[in-house]
Write a protein that holds these residues in place. Structure first.
Motif, mmCIF file in Angstrom:
data_model
loop_
_atom_site.group_PDB
_atom_site.id
_atom_site.type_symbol
_atom_site.label_atom_id
_atom_site.label_comp_id
_atom_site.label_asym_id
_atom_site.label_seq_id
_atom_site.Cartn_x
_atom_site.Cartn_y
_atom_site.Cartn_z
ATOM 1 N N ASP A 1 0.737 -1.027 -0.103
ATOM 2 C CA ASP A 1 -0.082 -0.081 0.108
ATOM 3 C C ASP A 1 0.966 1.049 0.049
ATOM 4 O O ASP A 1 1.496 1.612 0.987
ATOM 5 N N ILE A 2 1.015 1.882 -1.100
ATOM 6 C CA ILE A 2 1.910 3.089 -1.294
ATOM 7 C C ILE A 2 1.002 4.089 -1.638
ATOM 8 O O ILE A 2 0.168 4.010 -2.621
ATOM 9 N N ALA A 3 1.193 5.205 -0.662
ATOM 10 C CA ALA A 3 0.275 6.479 -0.887
ATOM 11 C C ALA A 3 1.281 7.420 -1.075
ATOM 12 O O ALA A 3 2.269 7.421 -0.741
ATOM 13 N N ILE A 4 0.845 8.699 -1.857
ATOM 14 C CA ILE A 4 1.438 9.904 -2.026
ATOM 15 C C ILE A 4 1.073 10.975 -1.470
ATOM 16 O O ILE A 4 -0.422 10.990 -1.503
ATOM 17 N N ALA A 5 1.573 12.043 -1.069
ATOM 18 C CA ALA A 5 1.122 13.154 -0.524
ATOM 19 C C ALA A 5 1.846 14.673 -1.320
ATOM 20 O O ALA A 5 2.730 15.014 -1.053
ATOM 21 N N PRO A 6 1.304 14.844 -2.653
ATOM 22 C CA PRO A 6 2.158 15.736 -3.459
ATOM 23 C C PRO A 6 1.508 17.195 -2.872
ATOM 24 O O PRO A 6 0.791 17.273 -2.083
ATOM 25 N N GLN A 7 2.003 18.068 -3.323
ATOM 26 C CA GLN A 7 1.724 19.663 -3.313
ATOM 27 C C GLN A 7 0.244 19.881 -3.916
ATOM 28 O O GLN A 7 -0.042 19.234 -4.590
ATOM 29 N N ALA A 8 -0.621 20.692 -3.095
ATOM 30 C CA ALA A 8 -2.054 20.987 -3.577
ATOM 31 C C ALA A 8 -2.082 21.356 -5.183
ATOM 32 O O ALA A 8 -2.770 20.792 -5.662
ATOM 33 N N VAL A 9 -0.926 22.009 -5.382
ATOM 34 C CA VAL A 9 -1.263 22.364 -7.053
ATOM 35 C C VAL A 9 -1.175 21.426 -7.882
ATOM 36 O O VAL A 9 -1.350 21.659 -8.816
ATOM 37 N N ASP A 10 -0.327 20.211 -7.363
ATOM 38 C CA ASP A 10 -0.237 19.241 -8.363
ATOM 39 C C ASP A 10 -0.987 18.058 -8.190
ATOM 40 O O ASP A 10 -1.280 17.239 -8.977
ATOM 41 N N LEU A 11 -2.237 18.146 -7.370
ATOM 42 C CA LEU A 11 -2.933 17.042 -6.757
ATOM 43 C C LEU A 11 -3.856 16.520 -8.031
ATOM 44 O O LEU A 11 -3.943 15.482 -8.406
ATOM 45 N N LYS A 12 -4.520 17.640 -8.675
ATOM 46 C CA LYS A 12 -5.351 17.195 -9.735
ATOM 47 C C LYS A 12 -4.533 16.542 -10.857
ATOM 48 O O LYS A 12 -5.086 15.492 -11.388
ATOM 49 N N ALA A 13 -3.549 17.000 -11.258
ATOM 50 C CA ALA A 13 -2.579 16.277 -12.607
ATOM 51 C C ALA A 13 -2.318 15.071 -12.290
ATOM 52 O O ALA A 13 -2.232 14.139 -12.839
ATOM 53 N N ILE A 14 -1.932 14.831 -11.048
ATOM 54 C CA ILE A 14 -1.566 13.331 -10.421
ATOM 55 C C ILE A 14 -2.894 12.571 -10.276
ATOM 56 O O ILE A 14 -2.428 11.336 -10.819
ATOM 57 N N ARG A 15 -3.941 13.036 -9.837
ATOM 58 C CA ARG A 15 -4.838 12.142 -9.868
ATOM 59 C C ARG A 15 -5.499 11.622 -11.309
ATOM 60 O O ARG A 15 -5.904 10.254 -11.131
ATOM 61 N N ASP A 16 -5.248 12.325 -12.075
ATOM 62 C CA ASP A 16 -5.743 12.010 -13.659
ATOM 63 C C ASP A 16 -4.749 10.817 -13.936
ATOM 64 O O ASP A 16 -5.055 10.295 -15.030
ATOM 65 N N VAL A 17 -3.311 10.759 -13.409
ATOM 66 C CA VAL A 17 -2.501 9.647 -14.155
ATOM 67 C C VAL A 17 -2.421 8.532 -13.176
ATOM 68 O O VAL A 17 -1.636 7.448 -13.593
ATOM 69 N N VAL A 18 -2.759 8.739 -11.711
ATOM 70 C CA VAL A 18 -2.614 7.367 -10.847
ATOM 71 C C VAL A 18 -3.806 6.865 -10.125
ATOM 72 O O VAL A 18 -4.640 7.672 -10.078
ATOM 73 N N ASN A 19 -3.721 5.730 -9.804
ATOM 74 C CA ASN A 19 -4.798 5.068 -9.185
ATOM 75 C C ASN A 19 -4.639 4.856 -7.607
ATOM 76 O O ASN A 19 -5.638 4.503 -6.762
ATOM 77 N N ILE A 20 -3.387 4.972 -7.264
ATOM 78 C CA ILE A 20 -3.056 4.797 -5.687
ATOM 79 C C ILE A 20 -3.651 6.125 -4.892
ATOM 80 O O ILE A 20 -3.769 7.255 -5.405
ATOM 81 N N PRO A 21 -3.835 5.848 -3.586
ATOM 82 C CA PRO A 21 -4.243 6.897 -2.766
ATOM 83 C C PRO A 21 -3.365 7.806 -2.903
ATOM 84 O O PRO A 21 -2.079 8.258 -2.834
ATOM 85 N N VAL A 22 -4.251 9.297 -2.883
ATOM 86 C CA VAL A 22 -3.166 10.525 -3.022
ATOM 87 C C VAL A 22 -4.006 11.399 -1.959
ATOM 88 O O VAL A 22 -5.140 11.653 -1.875
ATOM 89 N N TYR A 23 -2.903 11.813 -1.022
ATOM 90 C CA TYR A 23 -3.416 12.615 0.204
ATOM 91 C C TYR A 23 -2.994 14.114 -0.119
ATOM 92 O O TYR A 23 -1.664 14.332 -0.931
ATOM 93 N N ALA A 24 -3.588 14.912 0.553
ATOM 94 C CA ALA A 24 -2.914 16.393 0.648
ATOM 95 C C ALA A 24 -2.117 16.379 1.811
ATOM 96 O O ALA A 24 -2.240 15.502 2.719
ATOM 97 N N GLN A 25 -1.235 17.414 1.488
ATOM 98 C CA GLN A 25 -0.311 17.831 2.683
ATOM 99 C C GLN A 25 -0.894 18.471 3.913
ATOM 100 O O GLN A 25 -0.372 18.185 5.169
ATOM 101 N N HIS A 26 -1.928 18.857 3.708
ATOM 102 C CA HIS A 26 -2.540 19.737 4.715
ATOM 103 C C HIS A 26 -3.904 20.433 4.166
ATOM 104 O O HIS A 26 -4.113 20.310 3.185
ATOM 105 N N ILE A 27 -5.053 20.528 4.938
ATOM 106 C CA ILE A 27 -6.350 21.034 4.698
ATOM 107 C C ILE A 27 -6.674 22.066 5.813
ATOM 108 O O ILE A 27 -6.054 21.847 6.776
ATOM 109 N N ASP A 28 -7.313 22.887 5.569
ATOM 110 C CA ASP A 28 -7.671 24.036 6.457
ATOM 111 C C ASP A 28 -9.122 23.814 6.968
ATOM 112 O O ASP A 28 -10.091 23.229 6.068
#
Ligand code: G3P
Length: 222
Positions: A38-65
């Motif tokens: 189980d490998i998950a990634i936490a990219p910067q917010a600005v990159d989240l959408k582009a990454i979500r479009d190319v992978v299916n593994i869990p993608v986490y925010a580094q922070h939410i307000d």
């Protein structure tokens, strides 16, 4: 039992921003597909959408307000990050420390939206306090070892085992992860042997000349 969890925090390194972030995400997915870990990634917010479009593994925010839609310039709206495709979020990373009330509100938001919450802590006492807030995971990361190349699981194993004990005294159903200085499969194995259910890491993968080889090594001893 569930697979151990490996979370790659992309932080704000240039090697894990923009196009390079996408490439790293693809490598993480390839290693997940080959290993089943189980490998998950936490990219910067600005990159989240582009990454979500190319992978299916869990993608986490580094922070939410902890905000609702409205007038909060410069903050990260949970609903907007969800639309970008996040599955969860880090909370209270030592590079983004929060007040207790904010942590509690963010955990409530993650429960409302069924997002995975990874609540970070910097020492044993704060880890025990974190347990009372009932996140999905607690991640102990001693700040002094972050980006040091000295793995917490090998250099300060008692922090990991004592954190697990302190957390489980409050709530024994919360899995504990550890991070700081993790760079190879031996570090991961040491963490699991101590009772951690996974690791978080950044520099060991992000700054490596061959990130994919490091990812392969990380899962090699599980
Ligand atoms: O969130 C992961 C982290 O803070 C550890 O960083 O560079 O020591 O793997 P690093």
């Amino acid at each position: 039992a569930d697979s151990p969890k490996i979370i790659i925090n992309f932080k704000t390194y240039s090697e894990s921003s923009g196009e390079k972030a996408k490439q790293l995400a693809i490598h993480a997915e390839e290693v997940h597909d080959l290993s089943g870990v189980d490998i998950a990634i936490a990219p910067q917010a600005v990159d989240l959408k582009a990454i979500r479009d190319v992978v299916n593994i869990p993608v986490y925010a580094q922070h939410i307000d902890p905000i609702s839609p409205g007038n909060s310039t410069g903050l990260y709206l949970p609903e907007a990050l969800m639309e970008a495709g996040i599955n969860g979020t880090l909370i209270n990373h030592s590079e983004k420390p929060l007040k207790l009330a904010a942590i509690d509100e963010i955990i409530e938001i993650t429960k409302k939206y069924d997002l995975t919450s990874i609540l970070c802590s910097n020492n044993i006492r704060t880890s025990a306090a974190c347990a009372a807030l009932n996140p999905d995971f607690i991640a102990i990361e001693p700040p002094a070892l972050i980006a040091s190349g000295y793995a917490v699981s090998q250099c300060e194993p008692e922090i990991v085992s004592n954190t697990i004990a302190a957390v489980h005294e409050i709530n024994d159903s919360i899995p504990v992860l550890c991070g700081a200085g993790i760079t190879n499969g031996d570090d991961v194995k040491a963490a699991l042997d101590l009772g951690a259910e996974g690791v978080l890491l950044a520099s060991g993968v992000v700054k490596a000349e061959d990130s994919k080889a490091v990812l392969e090594d990380l899962v090699s001893k599980i």
